[in-house]
Structure formats: structure tokens, C-alpha cells
Write an enzyme that holds these catalytic residues in place. Structure first.
Site, mmCIF file in Angstrom:
data_model
loop_
_atom_site.group_PDB
_atom_site.id
_atom_site.type_symbol
_atom_site.label_atom_id
_atom_site.label_comp_id
_atom_site.label_asym_id
_atom_site.label_seq_id
_atom_site.Cartn_x
_atom_site.Cartn_y
_atom_site.Cartn_z
ATOM 1 C CB CYS A 3 -4.371 -6.932 -2.391
ATOM 2 S SG CYS A 3 -3.592 -5.494 -3.265
ATOM 3 C CG ASP A 29 4.910 6.102 -3.248
ATOM 4 O OD1 ASP A 29 4.782 5.431 -4.124
ATOM 5 O OD2 ASP A 29 5.262 6.056 -2.069
ATOM 6 C CG HIS A 45 -6.089 -7.747 -7.120
ATOM 7 N ND1 HIS A 45 -5.296 -7.111 -6.352
ATOM 8 C CD2 HIS A 45 -5.567 -8.741 -7.727
ATOM 9 C CE1 HIS A 45 -3.999 -7.812 -6.301
ATOM 10 N NE2 HIS A 45 -4.098 -8.709 -7.119
ATOM 11 C CG HIS A 95 -3.960 -3.553 -6.664
ATOM 12 N ND1 HIS A 95 -5.031 -4.004 -6.176
ATOM 13 C CD2 HIS A 95 -4.337 -2.416 -7.635
ATOM 14 C CE1 HIS A 95 -6.057 -3.267 -6.732
ATOM 15 N NE2 HIS A 95 -5.616 -2.436 -7.504
ATOM 16 C CG HIS A 97 1.038 0.617 -8.640
ATOM 17 N ND1 HIS A 97 1.393 -1.104 -8.147
ATOM 18 C CD2 HIS A 97 2.533 0.937 -8.332
ATOM 19 C CE1 HIS A 97 2.504 -1.169 -7.936
ATOM 20 N NE2 HIS A 97 3.322 0.058 -7.979
ATOM 21 C CG HIS A 99 5.062 4.993 -9.351
ATOM 22 N ND1 HIS A 99 5.408 5.006 -8.215
ATOM 23 C CD2 HIS A 99 5.207 3.547 -9.802
ATOM 24 C CE1 HIS A 99 5.739 3.580 -7.765
ATOM 25 N NE2 HIS A 99 5.648 2.810 -8.724
HETATM 26 P P1 5GP Z 1 6.253 -0.533 -6.813
HETATM 27 O O1 5GP Z 1 7.565 -0.613 -6.236
HETATM 28 O O2 5GP Z 1 5.356 -1.757 -6.594
HETATM 29 O O3 5GP Z 1 6.330 0.178 -8.267
HETATM 30 O O4 5GP Z 1 5.544 0.742 -6.135
HETATM 31 C C1 5GP Z 1 4.947 0.515 -4.918
HETATM 32 C C2 5GP Z 1 4.944 1.905 -4.178
HETATM 33 O O5 5GP Z 1 3.834 1.892 -3.229
HETATM 34 C C3 5GP Z 1 6.186 2.476 -3.493
HETATM 35 O O6 5GP Z 1 6.576 3.683 -4.099
HETATM 36 C C4 5GP Z 1 5.789 2.593 -1.985
HETATM 37 O O7 5GP Z 1 6.126 3.721 -1.459
HETATM 38 C C5 5GP Z 1 4.290 2.660 -2.023
HETATM 39 N N1 5GP Z 1 3.637 2.050 -0.953
HETATM 40 C C6 5GP Z 1 3.655 0.868 -0.392
HETATM 41 N N2 5GP Z 1 2.825 0.572 0.469
HETATM 42 C C7 5GP Z 1 2.147 1.798 0.577
HETATM 43 C C8 5GP Z 1 1.006 2.248 1.522
HETATM 44 O O8 5GP Z 1 0.589 1.613 2.431
HETATM 45 N N3 5GP Z 1 0.267 3.166 1.127
HETATM 46 C C9 5GP Z 1 0.810 4.220 0.067
HETATM 47 N N4 5GP Z 1 0.149 5.289 0.067
HETATM 48 N N5 5GP Z 1 1.799 3.793 -0.758
HETATM 49 C C10 5GP Z 1 2.345 2.689 -0.303
HETATM 50 ZN ZN ZN Z 2 -5.245 -5.649 -5.073
#
Ligand code: 5GP
Ligand code: ZN
Length: 111
Positions: A3, A29, A45, A95, A97, A99
Site C-alpha cells: 500500500c 497530492d 491502514h 487507504h 484518505h 482530500h
Molecule cells: P483517490 O482518487 O483515491 O480519492 O485519490 C488518490 C489521490 O492520491 C490522487 O489525487 C492522486 O493524485 C494521489 N496519489 C496517488 N499516488 C500518490 C503518491 O505516490 N504520492 C502522492 N503524494 N499522492 C499520490
Molecule cells: Zn495502507
């Protein structure tokens, strides 16, 4: 478990942190969708919001108690908090999160 956010939380992958304590970490991000786009995660997690229950959901209140602290550090005057849950909710990293988006007057779809 492979993860990426666990690896960020345990320091295995270095990241641009904006806040950290023993329970949570906030970092920028990789592909910001707003001038300020920070992800706030529990170090523990938890796959997604759909996996929350009476035993593990206190961390969500804790995260929301720190959002004003993080927002102040980032000088945000108004912001949006978004959670995408599971694939059909737009979640791409499994995982939990949140925003934190801001730095402009937000409208439309973000994150
Ligand atoms: P989700 O689409 O799952 O709500 O958001 C995942 C977010 O994680 C996306 O906005 C993507 O740009 C960000 N993200 C994905 N991989 C990484 C990473 O390795 N590092 C960082 N800082 N952000 C990531
Ligand atoms: Zn995780």
C-alpha cells in the site's frame, strides 16, 4: 501489504509532509487538482470509508479535529474536504484518505 500510503505513513517513501503526529499524516497530492491539494490519512491502514465501524472510526473525528490546524498552517480561508469511497466513488488509492482542497474559490468537481 503493498500500500503506497502505508509506505508514505511509515517513511518508506519520502514525501512532502505538511503535518504529522503519531496517528495521522498530511502531505501534498502528487497531481494537485487545486492550488492547495493535501491528502490526510490515518497511519493505520483502513481501506476506505466503507470499512469504518464503531471500533475504528474514532480516527475520522481525530482527522477532522486536525483539519482546522492544517488549514491554518496552509493559510486556507475556506476549503473543501472530499472522500472518494471504493471504485465507483472514484477511489484510486485504497487507504482511507481525505482530500483537503483550497487556495482558490472552488467550484465544480474536484479530486
Ligand atoms: P483517490 O482518487 O483515491 O480519492 O485519490 C488518490 C489521490 O492520491 C490522487 O489525487 C492522486 O493524485 C494521489 N496519489 C496517488 N499516488 C500518490 C503518491 O505516490 N504520492 C502522492 N503524494 N499522492 C499520490
Ligand atoms: Zn495502507
Amino acid at each position: 501489504m503493498d500500500c503506497i500510503f502505508c509506505k508514505i505513513a511509515n517513511g518508506e517513501i519520502p514525501t512532502n509532509k505538511v503535518y504529522e503526529d503519531d496517528k495521522i499524516i498530511a502531505f501534498n497530492d502528487l497531481e494537485p487538482k487545486a492550488p492547495v491539494h493535501v491528502l490526510i490519512i490515518p497511519k493505520e491502514h483502513i481501506c476506505c470509508a466503507d470499512e469504518l465501524n464503531e471500533e475504528n472510526s474514532a480516527i475520522v473525528g481525530y482527522i477532522f479535529s486536525k483539519i482546522p490546524v492544517i488549514a491554518k498552517e496552509l493559510s486556507l480561508d475556506g476549503y473543501r474536504v472530499v472522500n472518494n469511497c471504493k471504485e465507483n466513488g472514484g477511489q484510486t488509492v485504497f487507504h482511507l484518505h481525505f482530500h483537503l482542497l483550497g487556495g482558490t474559490k472552488l467550484s465544480g468537481d474536484f479530486a
